[in-house]
Structures are given as structure tokens and as C-alpha cells.
Design a protein around this motif. Sequence first.
Motif, PDB file in Angstrom:
ATOM      1  N   GLN A 282     -11.012   1.087   1.779  1.00  0.00           N
ATOM      2  CA  GLN A 282      -9.635   1.086   1.292  1.00  0.00           C
ATOM      3  C   GLN A 282      -9.522   0.104   0.124  1.00  0.00           C
ATOM      4  OE1 GLN A 282      -7.181   3.033   1.838  1.00  0.00           O
ATOM      5  NE2 GLN A 282      -8.062   4.172   3.575  1.00  0.00           N
TER       6      GLN A 282
ATOM      7  N   SER B 221     -10.339   6.665  -1.483  1.00  0.00           N
ATOM      8  CA  SER B 221      -9.410   5.840  -0.711  1.00  0.00           C
ATOM      9  C   SER B 221      -7.987   6.367  -0.867  1.00  0.00           C
ATOM     10  CB  SER B 221      -9.470   4.398  -1.201  1.00  0.00           C
ATOM     11  OG  SER B 221      -8.864   4.272  -2.481  1.00  0.00           O
TER      12      SER B 221
ATOM     13  N   ASN C  93       0.878  -1.159   0.000  1.00  0.00           N
ATOM     14  CA  ASN C  93       0.000   0.000   0.000  1.00  0.00           C
ATOM     15  C   ASN C  93       0.915   1.208   0.000  1.00  0.00           C
ATOM     16  OD1 ASN C  93      -1.771   2.073   0.429  1.00  0.00           O
ATOM     17  ND2 ASN C  93      -3.016   0.942   1.894  1.00  0.00           N
TER      18      ASN C  93
END
Length: 288
Positions: free
Chosen positions: A52, A140, A32
Motif C-alpha cells: 500500500q 495499490s 487514504n
Amino acid sequence: MSMKKAILLPMLCLITLCGCEKSTELSEITGNTGNSENPETETPENGSLTFQLHTDKTTCNLLDLTVFSISFNRTVSMLDISHQFDSIAWIVEDKDKNLHSFRIMEQNEKTFLWSHCFYYPGEYKTYLAGYKDQKETLRSDTLDLQVVTKDFLGWKWNEFPDETGQTGTGTVNLFNNNFELTYYNQLSDNGVPGWNLYVFNSAGEDEQEFYEKSSEALYRYITRIYGTPSIDRNSPELTEAYTTDFDYHPDNATPLAIWETDQTRIVQLRIDKNWPTARIYAEPLSGK
């Protein structure tokens, strides 16, 4: 024909609240990178949903299946999602700031897991955006993706599969289902490995019209990745170069253009059997 998306369809039914889309099993979620600022909105009330985006890898080989998923900050129902969002879309932005969008959630369909094959190399940014009353209300964090080529598209010659493909494997192109590539690998009679690439006529279009359309699409695709052909269309050198330089020559094949890289020779072919078909064929340079 054995196509990825044909295999994927039944599996997504297990992970959607309503409806089916192309997807696959979720691998371990990793990576991420990067953040993006959320759009200006009112402060969420207690219990409001946030989400997310996750992916199984952030470095992707060209045409390789990449899996994405959405997670929420709490347990949700279809009603919860529909109350806060009219829709949620998966957005991909390339280095030229072009945006590509695929809607994963609407009022009557909710997809939590999906897959995609990237067709072009480069750097991409991807995120999820939620909408209410035609306005973006939540975004997100952004994931950074790197899509890479190898010796030919997403493959290396020294990693060539032990077994040749008996049927084509289809790829998933969520942003353009009119251009979904199919490929298979093979060995020529003298053991030279090769990859074949074509567009499958899934809609059953008129074969001559589909040939013209798919032939031009394949030419543009390879040219965009590898540049202008070393021997272009209508060149008097085409037939001799194809016959001399390539190890594999399928029956009823006419060369249309040839590309060459440090590792690979690539040719676009017209195959005339019951009807004309367009194909890209690639094999390693001698000694590679």
C-alpha cells in the motif's frame, strides 16, 4: 547553499535496504482516499506480498515537501521483494491523464520512504505498481492529492517567515531532476517581504548556456501557473513599470517580464555580475 535534498540524502540510508535516494523523516501517516481496481492477475498464493501507498498529507502546498512511503502486508526481506517483483514504481496521474513515474524498487535498490515537491497546482491521483517480466502484476489503492497555490506559489504574505533566508533552499523534483527550483525569502530596506526563485546550476554547465536555458524554463513555469505576463518580453513599458511598481531592485538587474495577480507582483530578472543568472522575484501588492 542549504538545499533540502542535500539534507535528505543521509537520512534515507537508514530506511533503504540498499542504496540512497532523496527522502526525509516520515511524519504521522494520514489520509487514504479513493480506490482503484487492481489489474487482472492470478489469485495470489498464501504468503504472497501486497503493498500500500501512504502519504503524510493529501492537500499539498506548491513546492512544499510531501512524504510518501510503502508498506507490505507482512515482514519482508530484499529476497522476498525481488522474488515477486522485478520493480515497483510510484505513479502520479494529473487531471489530463498524464502519467509520471519514479521507480522506488529494483533488484539492487529498495526505497521505502521518499519525498517530492509538486511544481504545479491541481488534482492528482497516485498509486504504486509492481512489475514482473515487464507486466504489471499488482497495483495499490489510489490516493487523491490536491496541490494548491497561495498568494505566491505555496506561500502567503501574512505568513511570511520572521527571519529572512540567508541561503537557498532546494526542492525535490523526482520527475525532472533537470528542473529543480531553489528559493529564498528576504525583506527589502523598507520592510517589504519578497520571494526569490531560481534554478541552481548543480551540473556546472557553461554559465551563458545555463542562463539561456534556465531563463526560458522560469518564464514557461510562471506563465503556466499565472498566465500571459501583464507586461511581456521586449515591451517598452517594462523598465518604467519595474522601477515604479517594485520596492526591491537588486543591483545589475534587468526586467524581462512582469505578472500581476490580486495579491502579488512578479518579475523575471536577468542579473549580470560575474555571469548572467535568471531569477523570479515576487512581492505583495501595496497594502496587501
